[in-house]
Design a protein around this motif. Structure first.
Motif, PDB file in Angstrom:
ATOM      1  N   ASP A 125       0.836  -1.202   0.000  1.00  0.00           N
ATOM      2  CA  ASP A 125       0.000   0.000   0.000  1.00  0.00           C
ATOM      3  C   ASP A 125       0.870   1.251   0.000  1.00  0.00           C
ATOM      4  O   ASP A 125       0.605   2.210  -0.746  1.00  0.00           O
ATOM      5  CB  ASP A 125      -0.910   0.022   1.231  1.00  0.00           C
ATOM      6  N   LEU A 126       1.872   1.256   0.837  1.00  0.00           N
ATOM      7  CA  LEU A 126       2.756   2.413   0.938  1.00  0.00           C
ATOM      8  C   LEU A 126       3.437   2.700  -0.397  1.00  0.00           C
ATOM      9  O   LEU A 126       3.468   3.844  -0.870  1.00  0.00           O
ATOM     10  CB  LEU A 126       3.793   2.177   2.034  1.00  0.00           C
ATOM     11  N   ILE A 127       3.982   1.673  -1.012  1.00  0.00           N
ATOM     12  CA  ILE A 127       4.685   1.847  -2.282  1.00  0.00           C
ATOM     13  C   ILE A 127       3.731   2.286  -3.389  1.00  0.00           C
ATOM     14  O   ILE A 127       4.061   3.137  -4.223  1.00  0.00           O
ATOM     15  CB  ILE A 127       5.415   0.547  -2.664  1.00  0.00           C
ATOM     16  N   CYS A 128       2.532   1.736  -3.383  1.00  0.00           N
ATOM     17  CA  CYS A 128       1.554   2.038  -4.430  1.00  0.00           C
ATOM     18  C   CYS A 128       0.962   3.438  -4.287  1.00  0.00           C
ATOM     19  O   CYS A 128       0.761   4.144  -5.285  1.00  0.00           O
ATOM     20  CB  CYS A 128       0.438   0.996  -4.395  1.00  0.00           C
ATOM     21  N   LEU A 129       0.705   3.859  -3.057  1.00  0.00           N
ATOM     22  CA  LEU A 129      -0.062   5.086  -2.830  1.00  0.00           C
ATOM     23  C   LEU A 129       0.794   6.330  -2.640  1.00  0.00           C
ATOM     24  O   LEU A 129       0.312   7.443  -2.856  1.00  0.00           O
ATOM     25  CB  LEU A 129      -0.961   4.914  -1.602  1.00  0.00           C
ATOM     26  N   ARG A 154      -8.911   3.038   4.841  1.00  0.00           N
ATOM     27  CA  ARG A 154      -9.683   1.945   4.237  1.00  0.00           C
ATOM     28  C   ARG A 154     -11.084   1.874   4.831  1.00  0.00           C
ATOM     29  O   ARG A 154     -12.059   1.602   4.114  1.00  0.00           O
ATOM     30  CB  ARG A 154      -8.954   0.617   4.427  1.00  0.00           C
ATOM     31  N   ASP A 155     -11.205   2.105   6.124  1.00  0.00           N
ATOM     32  CA  ASP A 155     -12.531   2.101   6.751  1.00  0.00           C
ATOM     33  C   ASP A 155     -13.423   3.180   6.150  1.00  0.00           C
ATOM     34  O   ASP A 155     -14.612   2.963   5.908  1.00  0.00           O
ATOM     35  CB  ASP A 155     -12.398   2.314   8.258  1.00  0.00           C
ATOM     36  N   ASP A 161     -13.444   2.204  -5.219  1.00  0.00           N
ATOM     37  CA  ASP A 161     -12.325   2.667  -6.045  1.00  0.00           C
ATOM     38  C   ASP A 161     -11.059   2.796  -5.204  1.00  0.00           C
ATOM     39  O   ASP A 161     -10.480   3.882  -5.079  1.00  0.00           O
ATOM     40  CB  ASP A 161     -12.640   4.024  -6.687  1.00  0.00           C
ATOM     41  N   GLU A 162     -10.622   1.716  -4.639  1.00  0.00           N
ATOM     42  CA  GLU A 162      -9.667   1.768  -3.539  1.00  0.00           C
ATOM     43  C   GLU A 162      -8.472   2.691  -3.754  1.00  0.00           C
ATOM     44  O   GLU A 162      -8.238   3.582  -2.958  1.00  0.00           O
ATOM     45  CB  GLU A 162      -9.181   0.365  -3.197  1.00  0.00           C
ATOM     46  N   ALA A 163      -7.702   2.492  -4.839  1.00  0.00           N
ATOM     47  CA  ALA A 163      -6.482   3.292  -5.007  1.00  0.00           C
ATOM     48  C   ALA A 163      -6.802   4.773  -5.144  1.00  0.00           C
ATOM     49  O   ALA A 163      -6.197   5.623  -4.477  1.00  0.00           O
ATOM     50  CB  ALA A 163      -5.690   2.797  -6.209  1.00  0.00           C
ATOM     51  N   ASP A 164      -7.785   5.095  -5.995  1.00  0.00           N
ATOM     52  CA  ASP A 164      -8.131   6.504  -6.214  1.00  0.00           C
ATOM     53  C   ASP A 164      -8.691   7.151  -4.952  1.00  0.00           C
ATOM     54  O   ASP A 164      -8.458   8.327  -4.682  1.00  0.00           O
ATOM     55  CB  ASP A 164      -9.157   6.633  -7.340  1.00  0.00           C
TER      56      ASP A 164
END
Length: 232
Positions: A125-129, A154-155, A161-164
């Protein structure tokens, strides 16, 4: 700490990197402008024999958080927006790290506490976001706070649209926490997990005290406002 975790956080991709273990966050000032200036000057002033000029030595490091620790002068921007080691073989084509205080052996063998605190999912998550080097390093030096941030983000997003949806919430929270780290008077990066666990109550978001509770409340409100504004 695991000897070979699946995900290494030091230089995860070409967009960002972390040089916290080189002492970057041992400066008394932790704001982006100051730390970027330190990295930029090291990069610009590095000579052909990889010695730091008098101008750099005179200007930095200045006030520090831990007198017993070290700020390596061989860290800089190895590419735009990517802090790292200017004398690493991956950058220079030959290994010159024995010119530094830590040397090749220590640098090769070290992994910071974030590698054991964060789960593999949280690392990804850290690397992606987070592509911004400054906020990325904030997450690495205080991994428990990042765990709290990503869980609460996340909550709020509830899988939409998780990443966005997650990215602006996580970035805003890390930016707010960076301000609190700057205000904390003591060290905020530790080389060993036991040291981090002993000191984290002074600045981490998960601490059981009024300071942390106030910061958590402020971050939750900001993330919720951003989520609602985006119309998610």
């Amino acid at each position: 700490m695991p000897a070979s975790p699946d995900t290494i956080l030091c230089q995860p991709d070409v967009k960002k990197g972390c040089s916290a273990c080189c002492g970057l966050f041992n400066h008394r000032r932790l704001d982006r402008r100051f730390l970027a200036g330190f990295l930029e000057r090291n990069t610009e002033e590095q000579t052909s024999c990889f010695q730091i000029s008098d101008a750099v030595a005179d200007a930095f490091p200045g006030p520090v958080r831990d007198q017993a620790s070290y700020i390596c002068p061989f860290q800089g921007f190895v590419s735009p927006g990517r802090p790292g080691c200017l004398i690493h073989p991956g950058i220079k084509g030959e290994d010159l790290r024995d010119r530094s205080f830590f040397g090749k052996k220590i640098c090769d063998g070290f992994l910071c506490p974030a590698h054991s605190v964060l789960t593999e999912a949280e690392k990804k998550d850290l690397i992606c976001l987070v592509d911004d080097w400054y906020l990325y390093t904030v997450a690495v030096i205080d991994p428990e706070s990042f765990s709290w941030i990503i869980s609460n983000a996340r909550d709020l997003c509830a899988g939409k649209d998780e990443a966005d949806s997650l990215k602006p919430l996580v970035l805003s929270a890390l930016n707010m926490h960076a301000y609190c780290l700057n205000e904390h008077p003591g060290p905020v990066f530790f080389y060993a997990l036991p040291e981090y666990n002993l000191a984290k109550g002074g600045y981490t978001l998960t601490a059981d005290n009024d300071r942390a509770a106030t910061e958590r409340e402020s971050i939750i409100k900001t993330m919720a406002r951003l989520f609602e504004k985006a119309g998610r």
